[in-house]
Write an enzyme that holds these catalytic residues in place. Structure first.
Site, mmCIF file in Angstrom:
data_model
loop_
_atom_site.group_PDB
_atom_site.id
_atom_site.type_symbol
_atom_site.label_atom_id
_atom_site.label_comp_id
_atom_site.label_asym_id
_atom_site.label_seq_id
_atom_site.Cartn_x
_atom_site.Cartn_y
_atom_site.Cartn_z
ATOM 1 N N LYS A 7 -32.763 -4.786 16.656
ATOM 2 C CA LYS A 7 -31.371 -5.339 16.397
ATOM 3 C C LYS A 7 -30.300 -5.105 17.015
ATOM 4 O O LYS A 7 -29.902 -3.844 17.104
ATOM 5 C CB LYS A 7 -31.479 -5.422 14.890
ATOM 6 C CG LYS A 7 -32.609 -6.200 13.916
ATOM 7 C CD LYS A 7 -32.362 -5.555 12.475
ATOM 8 C CE LYS A 7 -32.480 -4.114 12.168
ATOM 9 N NZ LYS A 7 -32.552 -3.798 10.736
ATOM 10 N N THR B 291 -21.217 -8.109 6.276
ATOM 11 C CA THR B 291 -22.237 -8.032 7.071
ATOM 12 C C THR B 291 -22.975 -6.841 6.310
ATOM 13 O O THR B 291 -24.039 -6.404 6.723
ATOM 14 C CB THR B 291 -22.195 -7.653 8.393
ATOM 15 O OG1 THR B 291 -21.602 -6.312 8.584
ATOM 16 C CG2 THR B 291 -21.625 -8.538 9.290
ATOM 17 N N GLY C 130 -26.074 -5.567 4.285
ATOM 18 C CA GLY C 130 -27.529 -6.336 3.959
ATOM 19 C C GLY C 130 -27.807 -7.136 4.936
ATOM 20 O O GLY C 130 -29.086 -7.713 4.604
ATOM 21 N N THR C 131 -27.200 -7.150 6.346
ATOM 22 C CA THR C 131 -27.953 -8.096 7.130
ATOM 23 C C THR C 131 -29.325 -7.667 7.559
ATOM 24 O O THR C 131 -30.216 -8.487 8.058
ATOM 25 C CB THR C 131 -26.932 -8.018 8.411
ATOM 26 O OG1 THR C 131 -26.829 -6.840 9.158
ATOM 27 C CG2 THR C 131 -25.575 -8.807 8.242
ATOM 28 N N GLY C 132 -29.632 -6.237 7.850
ATOM 29 C CA GLY C 132 -30.965 -5.887 8.042
ATOM 30 C C GLY C 132 -32.040 -6.016 6.978
ATOM 31 O O GLY C 132 -32.989 -6.438 7.425
ATOM 32 N N CYS C 133 -31.616 -5.726 5.896
ATOM 33 C CA CYS C 133 -32.362 -6.313 4.744
ATOM 34 C C CYS C 133 -32.694 -7.748 4.623
ATOM 35 O O CYS C 133 -33.743 -8.148 4.455
ATOM 36 C CB CYS C 133 -31.778 -5.766 3.386
ATOM 37 S SG CYS C 133 -31.379 -4.052 3.204
HETATM 38 N N1 LIG Z 1 -21.359 -10.446 12.983
HETATM 39 C C1 LIG Z 1 -22.350 -10.761 13.091
HETATM 40 N N2 LIG Z 1 -22.688 -12.020 13.581
HETATM 41 C C2 LIG Z 1 -23.979 -12.562 13.477
HETATM 42 N N3 LIG Z 1 -25.097 -11.768 13.446
HETATM 43 C C3 LIG Z 1 -24.843 -10.593 13.411
HETATM 44 C C4 LIG Z 1 -23.385 -10.022 13.067
HETATM 45 N N4 LIG Z 1 -23.619 -8.411 12.840
HETATM 46 C C5 LIG Z 1 -25.128 -8.394 12.599
HETATM 47 N N5 LIG Z 1 -25.702 -9.532 13.098
HETATM 48 C C6 LIG Z 1 -27.302 -9.643 13.337
HETATM 49 O O1 LIG Z 1 -27.720 -9.226 11.875
HETATM 50 C C7 LIG Z 1 -29.061 -8.513 12.028
HETATM 51 C C8 LIG Z 1 -28.975 -7.254 11.630
HETATM 52 O O2 LIG Z 1 -28.174 -6.404 12.505
HETATM 53 P P1 LIG Z 1 -27.771 -4.940 12.805
HETATM 54 O O3 LIG Z 1 -28.068 -4.562 14.115
HETATM 55 O O4 LIG Z 1 -26.445 -4.801 12.093
HETATM 56 O O5 LIG Z 1 -28.819 -4.230 11.816
HETATM 57 P P2 LIG Z 1 -28.790 -3.279 10.848
HETATM 58 O O6 LIG Z 1 -27.754 -2.318 10.899
HETATM 59 O O7 LIG Z 1 -30.203 -2.895 10.246
HETATM 60 O O8 LIG Z 1 -28.351 -4.308 9.239
HETATM 61 P P3 LIG Z 1 -27.442 -3.646 8.133
HETATM 62 O O9 LIG Z 1 -25.940 -3.678 8.381
HETATM 63 O O10 LIG Z 1 -27.873 -4.372 6.942
HETATM 64 O O11 LIG Z 1 -27.914 -2.160 7.990
HETATM 65 C C9 LIG Z 1 -29.490 -8.819 13.374
HETATM 66 O O12 LIG Z 1 -29.859 -9.871 13.840
HETATM 67 C C10 LIG Z 1 -28.033 -8.779 14.257
HETATM 68 O O13 LIG Z 1 -27.999 -9.569 15.340
HETATM 69 C C1 LIG Z 2 -30.895 -0.081 -1.423
HETATM 70 C C2 LIG Z 2 -30.502 -0.132 0.227
HETATM 71 N N1 LIG Z 2 -31.168 -0.371 1.188
HETATM 72 C C3 LIG Z 2 -30.621 -0.593 2.326
HETATM 73 C C4 LIG Z 2 -29.346 -0.448 2.680
HETATM 74 C C5 LIG Z 2 -28.939 -0.591 4.005
HETATM 75 O O1 LIG Z 2 -28.029 -1.857 4.214
HETATM 76 P P1 LIG Z 2 -26.519 -1.665 4.689
HETATM 77 O O2 LIG Z 2 -26.833 -1.013 6.169
HETATM 78 O O3 LIG Z 2 -26.085 -3.158 5.212
HETATM 79 O O4 LIG Z 2 -25.822 -0.865 3.899
HETATM 80 C C6 LIG Z 2 -28.619 -0.095 1.617
HETATM 81 N N2 LIG Z 2 -27.310 -0.001 1.744
HETATM 82 N N3 LIG Z 2 -29.170 0.230 0.395
#
Ligand SMILES: Nc1ncnc2c1ncn2[C@@H]1O[C@H](COP(=O)(O)OP(=O)(O)OP(=O)(O)O)[C@@H](O)[C@H]1O
Ligand SMILES: Cc1ncc(COP(=O)(O)O)c(N)n1
Length: 275
Positions: A173, A215, A217-220
């Site tokens: 990602k 953003t 929870g985007t990864g989840c």
């Molecule tokens: N501002 C944004 N606009 C559009 N897409 C985004 C944005 N930020 C993240 N994404 C998308 O969201 C998904 C998760 O991205 P990211 O690389 O931030 O993963 P992550 O760090 O695991 O997420 P999290 O923030 O939940 O931990 C990917 O598909 C990424 O391209």
């Molecule tokens: C229980 C749990 N699982 C996953 C994430 C990662 O999500 P994020 O990177 O958006 O904080 C989180 N914060 N909490």
């Protein structure tokens, strides 16, 4: 109705973890079930406390689900420590689960460790081989590939290294590279670009980078959307394409909750048709 199990941590603020997973599964028309690995006390500003649950309780939740409503797909998120990584791997093998999407959650966006430092080896050697796809972000891919990633070319190289160590697909990602200039395409529009490495082929999935700090929870959301689409019968590239479209809509629909990095608007498809 197709069924999906999330094996992940609880986020008290409802933005990430099992809460985000279950909302995503419902919105995508699947029946969501959960096995909780850890309870976190967190909100949009950070993680205040973590309680990892005992392994026998985690295995018992997975067995209870599988004995009754066998899931069509599984999403794995926060695992907290190496014992939990091992017990989840054992439960997946024992129950012969399929369509396994592994989001190798290591550190929260707010900077709190959600997986012990010494658990990476178990994640790579014991759990990864059971996954159909893993979905690392840039820092997680750097850890799994053992290299720095600063460009799209680096993402391709890292995906090849990670894919070399197991049979499944890898989706790196690119959210952490967007807006750094590394992802810029010719028309200079910045994009959120993710790289799928699948069956020896690479494929980019690009979407508009939304200028929205909310953003959490985007990864989840992305990983549980992929699991939902696999459960409904999509092949891997199609599952990723549909999951990214759902995720981008949820970021764009913009909620503004909390004092920090707020959650996504999971119900955006209903919101739009209401307008
Ligand atoms: N501002 C944004 N606009 C559009 N897409 C985004 C944005 N930020 C993240 N994404 C998308 O969201 C998904 C998760 O991205 P990211 O690389 O931030 O993963 P992550 O760090 O695991 O997420 P999290 O923030 O939940 O931990 C990917 O598909 C990424 O391209
Ligand atoms: C229980 C749990 N699982 C996953 C994430 C990662 O999500 P994020 O990177 O958006 O904080 C989180 N914060 N909490």
């Amino acid at each position: 109705m197709k069924t999906v199990l999330t094996i992940a941590g609880s986020d008290s603020s409802g933005g990430a973890g099992i809460q985000a997973d279950l909302k995503t599964m419902t919105e995508l028309g699947t029946f969501g079930m959960s096995a909780i690995t850890a309870i976190t006390a967190q909100n949009t500003c950070g993680v205040n406390a973590v309680l990892a649950l005992p392994c026998d309780m985690i295995s018992a939740q997975i067995d209870a689900v599988c004995d009754d409503i066998f899931p069509d797909a599984v999403k794995i998120g926060m695992l907290a420590n190496s014992q939990i990584v091992e017990c989840v791997a054992a439960s997946i093998k024992k129950n012969a689960m399929k369509n396994i999407v592994l989001d190798p959650v290591m550190v929260s966006t707010s900077g709190h460790r959600l997986l012990d430092d010494d658990a990476s080896d178990a994640l790579i050697n014991v759990l990864m081989p059971l996954a159909d796809i893993i979905t690392p972000n840039i820092p997680e891919a750097e850890c799994l590939a053992g290299m720095k990633i600063a460009s799209k070319a680096d993402m391709i190289k890292a995906a090849g290294i990670i894919a070399g160590s197991f049979d499944g697909a890898v989706l790196i990602k690119g959210g952490h590279l967007a807006n750094t200039g590394a992802n810029c395409i010719e028309d200079s529009t910045n994009v959120a670009a993710d790289l799928l490495y699948h069956g020896g082929q690479t494929q980019w999935f690009e979407a508009e980078f939304v200028d929205n700090p909310n953003t959490h929870g985007t990864g989840c959301t992305l990983s549980s959307a992929i699991a939902s689409e696999l459960a409904k019968g999509a092949d891997m590239p199609e599952a990723v394409r549909k999951a990214k479209a759902y995720l981008t809509g949820a970021i764009k629909a913009g909620l503004n909750l909390g004092k920090g990095r707020g959650p996504l608007n999971h119900a955006w498809q209903n919101t739009i048709s209401d307008c």
